[in-house]
Design a protein around this motif. Structure first.
Motif, short mmCIF file in Angstrom:
data_model
loop_
_atom_site.label_atom_id
_atom_site.label_comp_id
_atom_site.label_asym_id
_atom_site.label_seq_id
_atom_site.Cartn_x
_atom_site.Cartn_y
_atom_site.Cartn_z
N ALA A 166 0.83 -1.21 0.00
CA ALA A 166 0.00 0.00 0.00
C ALA A 166 0.87 1.26 0.00
O ALA A 166 0.61 2.21 -0.75
CB ALA A 166 -0.94 0.00 1.20
N ILE A 189 1.12 5.78 5.83
CA ILE A 189 -0.25 5.36 6.08
C ILE A 189 -0.45 5.24 7.59
O ILE A 189 0.41 4.71 8.29
CB ILE A 189 -0.55 4.01 5.41
CG1 ILE A 189 -0.43 4.14 3.89
CG2 ILE A 189 -1.95 3.52 5.78
CD1 ILE A 189 -0.55 2.81 3.15
N LYS A 191 -2.82 3.57 10.41
CA LYS A 191 -3.82 2.52 10.56
C LYS A 191 -4.98 3.08 11.38
O LYS A 191 -4.96 3.08 12.61
CB LYS A 191 -3.21 1.28 11.19
CG LYS A 191 -2.25 0.55 10.26
CD LYS A 191 -1.83 -0.80 10.77
CE LYS A 191 -0.77 -0.70 11.84
NZ LYS A 191 -0.23 -2.04 12.20
N LYS A 193 -9.44 3.62 10.89
CA LYS A 193 -10.62 3.37 10.07
C LYS A 193 -11.26 4.66 9.55
O LYS A 193 -12.04 4.62 8.60
CB LYS A 193 -11.66 2.59 10.87
CG LYS A 193 -11.27 1.15 11.17
CD LYS A 193 -12.38 0.43 11.92
CE LYS A 193 -11.99 -1.01 12.21
NZ LYS A 193 -13.06 -1.72 12.93
N ASN A 208 -5.04 7.78 5.87
CA ASN A 208 -5.61 6.78 6.76
C ASN A 208 -5.96 5.52 5.96
O ASN A 208 -6.42 5.60 4.82
CB ASN A 208 -6.88 7.31 7.43
CG ASN A 208 -6.57 8.17 8.65
OD1 ASN A 208 -5.42 8.52 8.90
ND2 ASN A 208 -7.60 8.52 9.39
N SER A 209 -5.78 4.36 6.60
CA SER A 209 -6.12 3.10 5.93
C SER A 209 -7.61 3.05 5.60
O SER A 209 -8.02 2.39 4.65
CB SER A 209 -5.73 1.92 6.82
OG SER A 209 -6.33 2.04 8.10
N ILE A 212 -8.15 4.26 2.12
CA ILE A 212 -7.76 3.25 1.12
C ILE A 212 -8.88 2.22 0.97
O ILE A 212 -9.20 1.80 -0.14
CB ILE A 212 -6.44 2.58 1.53
CG1 ILE A 212 -5.31 3.62 1.53
CG2 ILE A 212 -6.10 1.43 0.61
CD1 ILE A 212 -3.99 3.09 2.05
N GLN A 355 -5.61 -3.07 -1.18
CA GLN A 355 -6.52 -2.95 -0.04
C GLN A 355 -6.37 -4.09 0.95
O GLN A 355 -6.69 -3.93 2.14
CB GLN A 355 -7.96 -2.87 -0.54
CG GLN A 355 -8.29 -1.57 -1.29
CD GLN A 355 -9.69 -1.55 -1.84
OE1 GLN A 355 -10.13 -2.52 -2.47
NE2 GLN A 355 -10.41 -0.46 -1.61
N ASP A 357 -3.51 -5.48 1.74
CA ASP A 357 -2.15 -5.47 2.27
C ASP A 357 -2.19 -5.82 3.76
O ASP A 357 -2.91 -5.20 4.55
CB ASP A 357 -1.53 -4.09 2.06
CG ASP A 357 -0.06 -4.03 2.45
OD1 ASP A 357 0.45 -5.00 3.04
OD2 ASP A 357 0.58 -3.01 2.15
N LEU A 360 -2.07 -3.35 6.69
CA LEU A 360 -3.23 -2.57 7.07
C LEU A 360 -4.24 -3.38 7.85
O LEU A 360 -5.29 -2.85 8.26
CB LEU A 360 -3.93 -2.01 5.81
CG LEU A 360 -3.03 -1.32 4.79
CD1 LEU A 360 -3.89 -0.81 3.64
CD2 LEU A 360 -2.25 -0.18 5.41
N GLN A 364 -8.33 -2.65 9.69
CA GLN A 364 -9.52 -3.06 8.96
C GLN A 364 -10.28 -4.16 9.68
O GLN A 364 -11.37 -4.53 9.28
CB GLN A 364 -9.13 -3.55 7.56
CG GLN A 364 -8.23 -2.58 6.79
CD GLN A 364 -8.81 -1.19 6.71
OE1 GLN A 364 -10.00 -1.00 6.70
NE2 GLN A 364 -7.94 -0.19 6.68
#
Length: 365
Positions: A166, A189, A191, A193, A208-209, A212, A355, A357, A360, A364
């Motif tokens: 990412a 990036i 991590k 939400k 921010n993840s 993404i 997405q 990755d 991350l 997620q």
């Protein structure tokens, strides 16, 4: 000879400045204890402070070093106004003509409350110019040092991703968008939400993840990067910092001390609101950057349209900190229609793989 008291900021002086007595002699500003004499035609004035009730005089030495003189109090402001030579009095006169009558301004200096009102009136006329003047006193290396210092605080909280698929994808897109830039960009990036992205002074861009995960394709992410890049290139983030810190703390940055600013900037990240003009400029120039890089620019519209449909309670942070969403969509659509890019192509990345990755995964889950 009317003496007024002030705080002098400049090279080889304490960060908190030095108390001095100053006066006008002919058309010159004089600070005898520091052997400083400067022609008033080279001096500019501004208003600052958290309450916008502080008056400053600015100039450069013959060797290009920046100096600022903060007037100590309302009595000293009155002395300067009463005795300023023509080059400076013309600046005061211009202020008076634009905001209030000369009679009202000069008579109202007798009270502290009136002095504040006048400072506020001046601020409305001269504020943007003053912020830009101070921002331009900050060199690129100083700005990068400030951004790095803030980044260190963010990294202290953990959850910053610096490598992986990412990050590599963002770096590849970012390089296409920042060719020939005066900044050396860093892409990271966080991590988190929350659907958000922000730029630090000096070329640090953090995605921010959650953003993404929300983007349907790399073109939509490129649109966000292009927008945030313009906040760096136009120094919007730096100017916001100056707005938040007030002139005294911002002058410390100019003089080489970034520590005073760091905590305030770190606290604001993710909630940094830019003016409507700044947002319009970032959209317009961001769209141009996409076209210059030959990246399909429609991602800017599709992402905004998607975010605009989010329920009010779930409004993404990136959207809530970028107001007037409907007008922005209409404006971008108009620009796309007026300046179509026939040679622009979609970015070719395995977006699903990006997405997914593993770096991350924590955010997620």
């Amino acid at each position: 000879m009317q003496i007024f008291k002030a705080i002098l900021y400049g090279p080889e002086l304490p960060l908190a400045g030095a108390a001095v007595d100053a006066n006008f002699s002919g058309d010159c500003l004089c600070i005898k204890a520091r052997a400083i004499t400067v022609a008033c035609e080279q001096v500019t004035m501004s208003v600052g402070g958290f309450e916008h009730d502080e008056f400053y005089l600015h100039w450069y030495s013959p060797t290009g070093e920046a100096f600022s003189l903060k007037l100590m109090g309302k009595n000293d402001i009155a002395v300067v106004m009463d005795n300023a030579p023509s080059p400076l009095s013309q600046q005061f006169g211009k202020w008076h003509k634009r905001r209030l009558s000369i009679h009202l301004v000069w008579s109202s200096l007798a009270t502290i409350s009136a002095a504040f009102v006048l400072s506020f009136g001046f601020l409305w006329w001269h504020y943007d110019e003053t912020v830009s003047w101070l921002a331009n006193r900050v060199s690129i290396p100083q700005e990068e040092e400030l951004g790095q210092s803030v980044l260190a605080q963010i990294e202290g909280d953990g959850d910053i991703v610096k490598e992986g698929l990412a990050v590599e994808t963002i770096q590849n897109i970012g390089r296409q968008l920042t060719q020939n830039s005066r900044y050396h960009y860093h892409w990271l990036i966080k991590k988190d939400k929350a659907v958000n992205a922000f730029a630090l002074p000096g070329g640090f861009v953090i995605i921010n993840s959650g953003l993404i995960a929300k983007a349907d394709n790399p073109d939509e992410l490129a649109a966000v990067l292009a927008h945030e890049i313009q906040h760096v290139e136009r120094r919007h983030a730096l100017k916001n910092m100056i707005n938040s810190l007030g002139w005294a703390a911002a002058l410390m940055v100019v003089l080489g001390d970034v520590n005073a600013a760091t905590a305030v900037i770190a606290h604001q990240l993710g909630n940094m609101y830019f003016s409507r003009d700044s947002e319009d400029e970032a959209d317009r120039l961001g769209l141009q950057a996409l076209v210059t890089a030959k990246i399909k620019p429609t991602g800017m519209v599709t992402l905004l349209q998607k975010l605009a449909k989010e329920p009010g309670a779930n409004t993404p942070e990136w959207l809530s900190s970028h107001p007037d969403i409907a007008e922005r969509i209409t404006s971008v659509q108009k620009m796309l229609k007026e300046q179509p890019c026939e040679v622009c192509l979609p970015l070719v990345f395995d977006w699903q793989k990006v997405q997914q990755d593993k770096a991350l995964a924590k955010a997620q889950s």
